[in-house]
Design a protein around this motif. Sequence first.
Motif, PDB file in Angstrom:
ATOM      1  N   SER A   1     -44.992 -42.035 -12.595  1.00 17.04           N
ATOM      2  CA  SER A   1     -43.834 -43.337 -11.308  1.00 17.04           C
ATOM      3  C   SER A   1     -44.465 -43.631 -10.779  1.00 17.04           C
ATOM      4  O   SER A   1     -44.025 -44.644 -10.395  1.00 17.04           O
ATOM      5  N   PHE A   2     -46.273 -44.198 -10.926  1.00 16.80           N
ATOM      6  CA  PHE A   2     -46.514 -46.197 -10.373  1.00 16.80           C
ATOM      7  C   PHE A   2     -47.002 -47.060 -10.789  1.00 16.80           C
ATOM      8  O   PHE A   2     -46.335 -47.727  -9.557  1.00 16.80           O
ATOM      9  N   ILE A   3     -45.712 -47.143 -12.087  1.00 15.11           N
ATOM     10  CA  ILE A   3     -45.095 -48.095 -12.071  1.00 15.11           C
ATOM     11  C   ILE A   3     -44.434 -48.920 -12.040  1.00 15.11           C
ATOM     12  O   ILE A   3     -44.895 -49.965 -11.346  1.00 15.11           O
ATOM     13  N   PRO A   4     -43.770 -48.636 -10.938  1.00 19.69           N
ATOM     14  CA  PRO A   4     -42.589 -49.452 -10.788  1.00 19.69           C
ATOM     15  C   PRO A   4     -42.851 -50.615  -9.059  1.00 19.69           C
ATOM     16  O   PRO A   4     -42.723 -51.776  -9.125  1.00 19.69           O
ATOM     17  N   ALA A   5     -43.679 -49.222  -8.908  1.00 12.73           N
ATOM     18  CA  ALA A   5     -44.096 -50.118  -7.774  1.00 12.73           C
ATOM     19  C   ALA A   5     -45.350 -51.407  -8.209  1.00 12.73           C
ATOM     20  O   ALA A   5     -45.172 -51.674  -7.913  1.00 12.73           O
ATOM     21  N   MET A   6     -46.481 -51.155  -9.161  1.00 14.87           N
ATOM     22  CA  MET A   6     -47.431 -52.052  -9.363  1.00 14.87           C
ATOM     23  C   MET A   6     -46.737 -52.727  -9.886  1.00 14.87           C
ATOM     24  O   MET A   6     -47.617 -53.971  -9.413  1.00 14.87           O
ATOM     25  N   ALA A   7     -46.047 -52.578 -11.121  1.00 16.38           N
ATOM     26  CA  ALA A   7     -45.239 -53.476 -11.537  1.00 16.38           C
ATOM     27  C   ALA A   7     -44.879 -54.639 -10.289  1.00 16.38           C
ATOM     28  O   ALA A   7     -44.472 -55.979 -10.970  1.00 16.38           O
TER      29      ALA A   7
ATOM     30  N   PHE B   1     -45.281 -55.489  -7.649  1.00 15.47           N
ATOM     31  CA  PHE B   1     -46.552 -55.826  -5.987  1.00 15.47           C
ATOM     32  C   PHE B   1     -47.226 -57.022  -7.967  1.00 15.47           C
ATOM     33  O   PHE B   1     -47.502 -58.346  -7.093  1.00 15.47           O
ATOM     34  N   THR B   2     -47.496 -56.532  -8.805  1.00 13.05           N
ATOM     35  CA  THR B   2     -47.767 -57.547  -9.830  1.00 13.05           C
ATOM     36  C   THR B   2     -46.873 -58.698 -10.181  1.00 13.05           C
ATOM     37  O   THR B   2     -47.575 -60.091  -9.991  1.00 13.05           O
ATOM     38  N   VAL B   3     -45.795 -58.608 -10.636  1.00 15.89           N
ATOM     39  CA  VAL B   3     -45.781 -59.794 -10.253  1.00 15.89           C
ATOM     40  C   VAL B   3     -44.933 -61.428  -9.286  1.00 15.89           C
ATOM     41  O   VAL B   3     -45.221 -61.969  -9.800  1.00 15.89           O
ATOM     42  N   HIS B   4     -45.800 -59.746  -8.183  1.00 18.56           N
ATOM     43  CA  HIS B   4     -45.686 -61.654  -7.232  1.00 18.56           C
ATOM     44  C   HIS B   4     -46.267 -62.210  -6.779  1.00 18.56           C
ATOM     45  O   HIS B   4     -46.992 -63.179  -6.908  1.00 18.56           O
ATOM     46  N   TYR B   5     -47.813 -61.482  -7.317  1.00 15.56           N
ATOM     47  CA  TYR B   5     -49.365 -62.042  -8.046  1.00 15.56           C
ATOM     48  C   TYR B   5     -48.969 -63.052  -8.407  1.00 15.56           C
ATOM     49  O   TYR B   5     -49.849 -64.263  -8.538  1.00 15.56           O
ATOM     50  N   PHE B   6     -48.525 -63.135  -9.470  1.00 14.60           N
ATOM     51  CA  PHE B   6     -47.860 -64.585 -11.074  1.00 14.60           C
ATOM     52  C   PHE B   6     -47.397 -65.176 -10.093  1.00 14.60           C
ATOM     53  O   PHE B   6     -47.362 -66.472 -10.462  1.00 14.60           O
ATOM     54  N   MET B   7     -46.106 -64.561  -9.387  1.00 10.14           N
ATOM     55  CA  MET B   7     -45.008 -65.757  -8.576  1.00 10.14           C
ATOM     56  C   MET B   7     -45.872 -66.984  -8.204  1.00 10.14           C
ATOM     57  O   MET B   7     -45.657 -68.209  -7.762  1.00 10.14           O
TER      58      MET B   7
ATOM     59  N   GLY C   1     -55.504 -62.428 -20.825  1.00  9.22           N
ATOM     60  CA  GLY C   1     -57.198 -61.359 -20.174  1.00  9.22           C
ATOM     61  C   GLY C   1     -56.084 -59.291 -19.848  1.00  9.22           C
ATOM     62  O   GLY C   1     -56.539 -58.950 -21.151  1.00  9.22           O
ATOM     63  N   PHE C   2     -55.112 -59.235 -18.839  1.00  7.81           N
ATOM     64  CA  PHE C   2     -55.285 -58.330 -18.822  1.00  7.81           C
ATOM     65  C   PHE C   2     -54.468 -57.614 -19.901  1.00  7.81           C
ATOM     66  O   PHE C   2     -54.918 -56.269 -20.066  1.00  7.81           O
ATOM     67  N   PHE C   3     -53.634 -58.409 -20.888  1.00 13.60           N
ATOM     68  CA  PHE C   3     -52.804 -57.651 -22.302  1.00 13.60           C
ATOM     69  C   PHE C   3     -53.696 -57.911 -23.193  1.00 13.60           C
ATOM     70  O   PHE C   3     -53.514 -56.926 -23.499  1.00 13.60           O
ATOM     71  N   LEU C   4     -54.875 -58.081 -23.198  1.00 13.62           N
ATOM     72  CA  LEU C   4     -55.549 -58.039 -23.802  1.00 13.62           C
ATOM     73  C   LEU C   4     -56.450 -56.740 -23.831  1.00 13.62           C
ATOM     74  O   LEU C   4     -56.758 -55.712 -24.776  1.00 13.62           O
ATOM     75  N   VAL C   5     -56.844 -56.762 -22.898  1.00 12.25           N
ATOM     76  CA  VAL C   5     -58.121 -55.792 -22.591  1.00 12.25           C
ATOM     77  C   VAL C   5     -56.870 -53.871 -23.167  1.00 12.25           C
ATOM     78  O   VAL C   5     -57.384 -53.088 -22.902  1.00 12.25           O
TER      79      VAL C   5
ATOM     80  N   ALA D   1     -60.438 -46.427 -16.724  1.00 14.49           N
ATOM     81  CA  ALA D   1     -60.124 -47.787 -17.789  1.00 14.49           C
ATOM     82  C   ALA D   1     -58.538 -48.187 -17.675  1.00 14.49           C
ATOM     83  O   ALA D   1     -58.373 -49.488 -17.386  1.00 14.49           O
ATOM     84  N   SER D   2     -57.493 -46.720 -17.217  1.00 12.63           N
ATOM     85  CA  SER D   2     -56.041 -47.479 -18.258  1.00 12.63           C
ATOM     86  C   SER D   2     -55.966 -47.952 -16.376  1.00 12.63           C
ATOM     87  O   SER D   2     -55.018 -48.860 -16.825  1.00 12.63           O
ATOM     88  N   LEU D   3     -55.283 -47.057 -15.416  1.00 10.78           N
ATOM     89  CA  LEU D   3     -55.518 -47.972 -14.451  1.00 10.78           C
ATOM     90  C   LEU D   3     -55.849 -49.384 -13.169  1.00 10.78           C
ATOM     91  O   LEU D   3     -55.110 -49.654 -12.545  1.00 10.78           O
ATOM     92  N   PHE D   4     -57.272 -49.714 -13.542  1.00  9.24           N
ATOM     93  CA  PHE D   4     -58.230 -49.974 -12.808  1.00  9.24           C
ATOM     94  C   PHE D   4     -57.755 -51.290 -12.550  1.00  9.24           C
ATOM     95  O   PHE D   4     -56.924 -52.336 -12.211  1.00  9.24           O
ATOM     96  N   ILE D   5     -57.094 -51.956 -14.503  1.00  4.75           N
ATOM     97  CA  ILE D   5     -56.551 -54.118 -14.395  1.00  4.75           C
ATOM     98  C   ILE D   5     -55.272 -53.316 -13.738  1.00  4.75           C
ATOM     99  O   ILE D   5     -54.670 -54.214 -12.654  1.00  4.75           O
ATOM    100  N   PRO D   6     -53.713 -52.437 -14.024  1.00  5.70           N
ATOM    101  CA  PRO D   6     -52.886 -52.663 -12.957  1.00  5.70           C
ATOM    102  C   PRO D   6     -53.055 -52.259 -11.645  1.00  5.70           C
ATOM    103  O   PRO D   6     -51.836 -53.429 -10.740  1.00  5.70           O
ATOM    104  N   LEU D   7     -53.914 -51.618 -11.594  1.00  7.16           N
ATOM    105  CA  LEU D   7     -53.902 -51.070  -9.731  1.00  7.16           C
ATOM    106  C   LEU D   7     -54.632 -52.745  -9.307  1.00  7.16           C
ATOM    107  O   LEU D   7     -54.606 -52.951  -7.963  1.00  7.16           O
TER     108      LEU D   7
END
Length: 455
Positions: A295-301, A303-309, A323-327, A237-243
């Motif tokens: 330690s996955f957070i730097p890589a996940m963050a 690529f996630t920034v690229h998605y929004f940009m 949505g992902f912020f609230l969940v 549940a914790s990793l689904f949205i960031p991944l």
Amino acid sequence: MVLLGLIRLPFLLNPLPLLIPELNWMLVGEQMNQGYMLYRDIWDSVSPLSALIYRLIDTLFGRSQFIFHTAATILSVFQIMYFNYVMNVNDIYPDRNFWPGLVYTLFLNLSFDCTTLSPVLISTTFLLLAFGTLVKQMVRQGATDEVFEIGFYISLAALSYLPSALFILWAAISLLLYTGATFRQHSLSLFGFFFPFLLLLLYYYLNNGLDDLNRNLIASVFRVRQYGLSDFRTLFASLFIPLSLSVLGFLSLFQTRGRYVNFQQRCQQIMMLWFLTNVLTIVLMPYLAPMQFLSFIPAMAFFTVHYFMNARKLWLAELTFTGFFLVMLVIFYQGAFQLLPGLNIGTLSNLQVKPSALPDNIQNRKILVIGDDLSAYRYNRPATPYLNWGLAKYDLRNLDNYDAVIDVYDHFRRDPPEYIIDQQNVVDKLFLRAPALAEQYQKTGNVGVYRRVVN
């Protein structure tokens, strides 16, 4: 920074449940302050640099969960600021903004266990410093002798959390493919990595603890598995949205290659190597919980920034972010405060310290817990070196071996526990092999609990 403070503000009013790993780290720091040597006199697999930090906290504040969370928040603030700084000052994205720091802030709150001062959080700080130094080498026309710092930072990360040692492969491949480093500079990087380890080996050699270091730290990475502490539902549940968002961000790069210069594309490839290296560390984790994946957070963050940009529809990007912020906040607070009774997602019940098998009036006594559940230590002190059950098996599951029985007897003789809590049903066999110990203990009214009757 304001967002991070607001997310964690409720924890000042309602303290978080104490976790078994947190209690374990507190006990390690406490034992070291009493003159016991890690690995030789304290059988635990916590890495040495993290143990020194826990010792410092115990020296200044004693057993304090509040200090663990405060220190973790300070370290988190540094990581957020440094990550955002590196991304912007080196123009790793086409536009300079605060998206990297914002997304990193949210991902640091995967679950409430991520708010404590874990070895992985400490290790990730040094890995980020290594990444920042590596990026500086890529910005220049050629690599410099600062590559020594890359190996040195990764070494400190490994001494904080041993599986992070695999990142030396990430550094070596990145230097080889993207910086044009010479053989001498590769050697410098490797020397920076191995030098702190050589000092550690020398220290334990001079203190007659080299075998203990090997068994309780190095070999334990491959042998110790605390499966009872894992919580797969919360982890998913914790990793689904960031991944999911990071995968979408990675895929979006293939549709927008023309936006990026060569340097930015190399940074994307380096972050992909970071993620793959992290995947390799999963098999070395002693148990699975969200904080083990920090330690996955730097890589996940990244690529996630690229998605929004790269999102073509601004309203869709805004809606997705909200949505992902609230969940994520629901999962975060549900685990900490049980907002929805009956819903176990996020609670990490396997990791929480539970009521002890000892009566409540037994406190500040020297006890021995044989098993993974260290809850009885919450108001008591450890006796014998057998703090970590995964390592204690080396003796306590090997009682048909004469040397193991002698070692157990010697440990009991030097530091006898007043109570034994046997969660693994090994005491009967131990007393059979060592009758002198059997004469000193008797069963109590609690199942698996023995009390010392001979001083």
